[in-house]
Design a protein around this motif. Structure first.
Motif, PDB file in Angstrom:
ATOM      1  N   TYR A   1       0.863  -1.195   0.000  1.00 20.29           N
ATOM      2  CA  TYR A   1       0.000   0.000   0.000  1.00 20.29           C
ATOM      3  C   TYR A   1       0.892   1.236   0.000  1.00 20.29           C
ATOM      4  CZ  TYR A   1      -3.908   3.021   1.447  1.00 20.29           C
ATOM      5  OH  TYR A   1      -4.882   3.997   1.531  1.00 20.29           O
ATOM      6  N   GLU A   2       0.721   2.100  -1.004  1.00 20.67           N
ATOM      7  CA  GLU A   2       1.582   3.271  -1.146  1.00 20.67           C
ATOM      8  C   GLU A   2       0.743   4.545  -1.095  1.00 20.67           C
ATOM      9  OE1 GLU A   2       3.913   2.548  -4.622  1.00 20.67           O
ATOM     10  OE2 GLU A   2       5.118   1.056  -3.543  1.00 20.67           O
ATOM     11  N   PRO A   3       1.386   5.735  -1.054  1.00 23.83           N
ATOM     12  CA  PRO A   3       0.599   6.971  -0.937  1.00 23.83           C
ATOM     13  C   PRO A   3      -0.477   7.112  -2.022  1.00 23.83           C
ATOM     14  CG  PRO A   3       2.890   7.445  -0.473  1.00 23.83           C
ATOM     15  CD  PRO A   3       2.841   5.998  -0.896  1.00 23.83           C
ATOM     16  N   GLY A   4      -0.183   6.637  -3.237  1.00 26.95           N
ATOM     17  CA  GLY A   4      -1.165   6.817  -4.309  1.00 26.95           C
ATOM     18  C   GLY A   4      -2.228   5.725  -4.385  1.00 26.95           C
ATOM     19  N   THR A   5      -2.073   4.681  -3.582  1.00 28.80           N
ATOM     20  CA  THR A   5      -2.935   3.504  -3.745  1.00 28.80           C
ATOM     21  C   THR A   5      -4.411   3.821  -3.525  1.00 28.80           C
ATOM     22  OG1 THR A   5      -1.126   2.073  -2.996  1.00 28.80           O
ATOM     23  CG2 THR A   5      -3.343   1.130  -2.985  1.00 28.80           C
ATOM     24  N   TYR A   6      -4.699   4.490  -2.420  1.00 30.43           N
ATOM     25  CA  TYR A   6      -6.103   4.768  -2.074  1.00 30.43           C
ATOM     26  C   TYR A   6      -6.808   5.476  -3.237  1.00 30.43           C
ATOM     27  CZ  TYR A   6     -10.021   7.134   0.228  1.00 30.43           C
ATOM     28  OH  TYR A   6     -11.266   7.618   0.554  1.00 30.43           O
ATOM     29  N   GLY A   7      -6.209   6.555  -3.689  1.00 33.71           N
ATOM     30  CA  GLY A   7      -6.850   7.333  -4.755  1.00 33.71           C
ATOM     31  C   GLY A   7      -6.868   6.614  -6.091  1.00 33.71           C
ATOM     32  N   ASP A   8      -5.762   5.935  -6.398  1.00 34.66           N
ATOM     33  CA  ASP A   8      -5.692   5.250  -7.700  1.00 34.66           C
ATOM     34  C   ASP A   8      -6.772   4.170  -7.807  1.00 34.66           C
ATOM     35  OD1 ASP A   8      -3.624   6.806  -8.593  1.00 34.66           O
ATOM     36  OD2 ASP A   8      -2.047   5.343  -8.162  1.00 34.66           O
ATOM     37  N   ARG A   9      -7.053   3.493  -6.698  1.00 32.22           N
ATOM     38  CA  ARG A   9      -8.037   2.399  -6.732  1.00 32.22           C
ATOM     39  C   ARG A   9      -9.479   2.897  -6.562  1.00 32.22           C
ATOM     40  NH1 ARG A   9      -6.688  -2.939  -5.320  1.00 32.22           N
ATOM     41  NH2 ARG A   9      -4.474  -3.307  -5.614  1.00 32.22           N
ATOM     42  N   LEU A  10      -9.620   4.182  -6.198  1.00 30.75           N
ATOM     43  CA  LEU A  10     -10.965   4.678  -5.887  1.00 30.75           C
ATOM     44  C   LEU A  10     -11.439   5.770  -6.846  1.00 30.75           C
ATOM     45  CD1 LEU A  10     -12.858   3.954  -3.451  1.00 30.75           C
ATOM     46  CD2 LEU A  10     -12.061   6.058  -2.364  1.00 30.75           C
ATOM     47  N   ALA A  11     -10.505   6.288  -7.653  1.00 34.28           N
ATOM     48  CA  ALA A  11     -10.801   7.494  -8.445  1.00 34.28           C
ATOM     49  C   ALA A  11     -12.038   7.334  -9.331  1.00 34.28           C
ATOM     50  CB  ALA A  11      -9.586   7.866  -9.293  1.00 34.28           C
ATOM     51  N   ASP A  12     -12.239   6.151  -9.907  1.00 29.54           N
ATOM     52  CA  ASP A  12     -13.354   5.999 -10.853  1.00 29.54           C
ATOM     53  C   ASP A  12     -14.719   6.060 -10.176  1.00 29.54           C
ATOM     54  OD1 ASP A  12     -12.622   3.495  -9.696  1.00 29.54           O
ATOM     55  OD2 ASP A  12     -13.778   2.433 -11.216  1.00 29.54           O
ATOM     56  N   VAL A  13     -14.771   5.811  -8.857  1.00 32.37           N
ATOM     57  CA  VAL A  13     -16.071   5.865  -8.175  1.00 32.37           C
ATOM     58  C   VAL A  13     -16.146   7.000  -7.146  1.00 32.37           C
ATOM     59  CG1 VAL A  13     -16.650   3.417  -8.467  1.00 32.37           C
ATOM     60  CG2 VAL A  13     -15.299   4.143  -6.459  1.00 32.37           C
ATOM     61  N   TYR A  14     -15.035   7.719  -6.963  1.00 29.96           N
ATOM     62  CA  TYR A  14     -14.981   8.695  -5.859  1.00 29.96           C
ATOM     63  C   TYR A  14     -16.131   9.704  -5.925  1.00 29.96           C
ATOM     64  CZ  TYR A  14     -13.352  11.759  -2.237  1.00 29.96           C
ATOM     65  OH  TYR A  14     -13.297  12.485  -1.076  1.00 29.96           O
ATOM     66  N   ASP A  15     -16.349  10.291  -7.079  1.00 30.57           N
ATOM     67  CA  ASP A  15     -17.391  11.327  -7.166  1.00 30.57           C
ATOM     68  C   ASP A  15     -18.775  10.746  -6.875  1.00 30.57           C
ATOM     69  OD1 ASP A  15     -15.462  13.167  -7.747  1.00 30.57           O
ATOM     70  OD2 ASP A  15     -15.796  13.131  -9.910  1.00 30.57           O
ATOM     71  N   GLY A  16     -19.020   9.527  -7.350  1.00 33.25           N
ATOM     72  CA  GLY A  16     -20.315   8.897  -7.102  1.00 33.25           C
ATOM     73  C   GLY A  16     -20.521   8.538  -5.635  1.00 33.25           C
ATOM     74  N   TRP A  17     -19.465   8.126  -4.974  1.00 30.99           N
ATOM     75  CA  TRP A  17     -19.601   7.657  -3.592  1.00 30.99           C
ATOM     76  C   TRP A  17     -19.480   8.782  -2.565  1.00 30.99           C
ATOM     77  CZ3 TRP A  17     -16.457   2.460  -2.704  1.00 30.99           C
ATOM     78  CH2 TRP A  17     -16.934   1.480  -3.580  1.00 30.99           C
ATOM     79  N   TYR A  18     -18.695   9.826  -2.885  1.00 34.34           N
ATOM     80  CA  TYR A  18     -18.315  10.787  -1.845  1.00 34.34           C
ATOM     81  C   TYR A  18     -18.674  12.238  -2.164  1.00 34.34           C
ATOM     82  CZ  TYR A  18     -15.540   6.933   0.078  1.00 34.34           C
ATOM     83  OH  TYR A  18     -15.142   5.730   0.611  1.00 34.34           O
ATOM     84  N   SER A  19     -19.568  12.452  -3.130  1.00 31.78           N
ATOM     85  CA  SER A  19     -19.801  13.850  -3.535  1.00 31.78           C
ATOM     86  C   SER A  19     -20.384  14.706  -2.414  1.00 31.78           C
ATOM     87  CB  SER A  19     -20.706  13.904  -4.765  1.00 31.78           C
ATOM     88  OG  SER A  19     -21.943  13.332  -4.439  1.00 31.78           O
ATOM     89  N   ASP A  20     -21.157  14.098  -1.501  1.00 35.55           N
ATOM     90  CA  ASP A  20     -21.790  14.929  -0.462  1.00 35.55           C
ATOM     91  C   ASP A  20     -21.399  14.504   0.952  1.00 35.55           C
ATOM     92  OD1 ASP A  20     -23.048  12.554  -0.416  1.00 35.55           O
ATOM     93  OD2 ASP A  20     -25.085  13.315  -0.675  1.00 35.55           O
ATOM     94  N   VAL A  21     -20.152  14.055   1.118  1.00 29.25           N
ATOM     95  CA  VAL A  21     -19.738  13.548   2.432  1.00 29.25           C
ATOM     96  C   VAL A  21     -19.572  14.638   3.478  1.00 29.25           C
ATOM     97  CG1 VAL A  21     -18.691  11.348   1.889  1.00 29.25           C
ATOM     98  CG2 VAL A  21     -17.390  13.451   1.503  1.00 29.25           C
ATOM     99  N   THR A  22     -19.251  15.844   3.044  1.00 25.86           N
ATOM    100  CA  THR A  22     -19.118  16.939   4.012  1.00 25.86           C
ATOM    101  C   THR A  22     -19.776  18.175   3.416  1.00 25.86           C
ATOM    102  OG1 THR A  22     -17.008  17.747   3.123  1.00 25.86           O
ATOM    103  CG2 THR A  22     -16.881  16.051   4.847  1.00 25.86           C
ATOM    104  N   ASP A  23     -19.825  19.218   4.222  1.00 24.91           N
ATOM    105  CA  ASP A  23     -20.522  20.446   3.859  1.00 24.91           C
ATOM    106  C   ASP A  23     -19.592  21.299   2.965  1.00 24.91           C
ATOM    107  OD1 ASP A  23     -21.946  22.793   3.790  1.00 24.91           O
ATOM    108  OD2 ASP A  23     -22.384  22.801   5.945  1.00 24.91           O
ATOM    109  N   ALA A  24     -19.584  20.975   1.662  1.00 21.95           N
ATOM    110  CA  ALA A  24     -18.651  21.643   0.744  1.00 21.95           C
ATOM    111  C   ALA A  24     -18.936  23.140   0.647  1.00 21.95           C
ATOM    112  CB  ALA A  24     -18.732  20.993  -0.633  1.00 21.95           C
ATOM    113  N   GLU A  25     -20.211  23.482   0.639  1.00 27.61           N
ATOM    114  CA  GLU A  25     -20.569  24.905   0.496  1.00 27.61           C
ATOM    115  C   GLU A  25     -19.996  25.730   1.659  1.00 27.61           C
ATOM    116  OE1 GLU A  25     -24.807  25.376  -0.467  1.00 27.61           O
ATOM    117  OE2 GLU A  25     -24.670  27.234   0.703  1.00 27.61           O
TER     118      GLU A  25
END
Ligand SMILES: C[S@@+](CC[C@H](N)C(=O)[O-])C[C@H]1O[C@@H](n2cnc3c(N)ncnc32)[C@H](O)[C@@H]1O
Length: 252
Positions: free
Chosen positions: A4-28
């Motif tokens: 597991y390297e620094p880029g692993t999390y994002g590299d393996r999640l990038a294709d679904v990140y927006d669908g899964w995490y778009s409203d996880v915190t109060d972006a506004e």
């Protein structure tokens, strides 16, 4: 987790990140607060672990000079493909060894580390190096803002707990989150296991969490002091029962 390297999390999640995490915190509210902290006229803003630009893009749309650092080339590629991305300086790099390359501002008015991203650094020493790097690039009146969950009290000597939880149950897909929390080591190690008729995708994650006091202590080692702490981006009062904190640090 071996390999597991620094880029692993994002590299393996990038294709679904927006669908899964778009409203996880109060972006506004995040954008409002960071914009206010950037000053008038605003100084440059650096987001650590900016991912696919959930916060960096709306910040840049407010007219701020935004630098977005992420260890995952796949995440940065997603960011760069979005409308408005030309206004964001997106850089692939490790926030534990802060280096934005030539052309970056020497000092930032705000350094943002949102949505538990500090915990993506998988050991205390990497978090320490990250905060030292931030202290080096923070403007004299600048602010580091950390948003993170508040871990439950205790931990020392407690046994590790494993769990499998359904994250999503759909007609053609099941996502199971398999995790092991080790309170003694303050780590969460896991996989989002995405099962579909056409195959299985593994989306690993490793977090090294810290309580607000532990983050304060690491910040202090880097020469940063806590200025304010709230339970959210809208100035909600922080208390011992808060499950999230938004903490601002300045140079001592
Ligand atoms: C939880 S996501 C948050 C993304 C974004 N800040 C948001 O709020 O949506 C954490 C991000 O940190 C990135 N990351 C993990 N380790 C990193 C590191 N060592 N240096 C820079 N970025 C890292 C991941 O690739 C991922 O995009």
């Amino acid at each position: 987790m071996e390999g597991y390297e620094p880029g692993t999390y994002g590299d393996r999640l990038a294709d679904v990140y927006d669908g899964w995490y778009s409203d996880v915190t109060d972006a506004e509210a995040t954008v409002e607060r960071v914009t206010a902290l950037a000053g008038d006229p605003p100084g440059p803003v650096l987001e650590l672990g900016a991912g696919s630009g959930r916060l960096a893009l709306p910040l840049a749309a407010r007219g701020l000079e935004v630098w977005a650092l992420d260890a995952s080339a796949a995440m940065v590629e997603r960011l760069r493909a979005k409308p408005g991305a030309a206004a964001v300086h997106a850089v692939v790099g490790n926030m534990a060894e802060l280096d934005l390359g030539s052309g970056a501002p020497e000092r930032f008015a705000v350094v943002l580390c949102a949505y538990n991203t500090l915990f993506n650094l998988t050991d205390t020493d990497a978090q320490r190096r990250c905060l030292a790097g931030v202290a080096d690039v923070l403007a004299p009146e600048g602010r580091l803002v950390v948003e993170a969950f508040v871990p439950p009290p205790g931990g020392e000597g407690e046994a590790a707990v494993s769990a499998v939880e359904p994250r999503h149950i759909g007609l053609d897909e099941v996502v199971l989150t398999v995790s092991r929390i080790d309170p003694g080591a303050r780590t969460v190690t896991g996989q989002h296991v995405q099962i579909r008729e056409d195959g299985i995708r593994l989306r690993p994650f490793v977090l090294h969490y810290a309580g607000p006091d532990q983050i304060d202590a690491l910040a202090a080692e880097a020469g940063l002091v806590l200025v304010e702490r709230h339970a959210g981006w809208r100035g909600q009062p922080y208390s011992l029962s808060s499950d999230v904190h938004v903490s601002s640090y300045a140079r001592a």
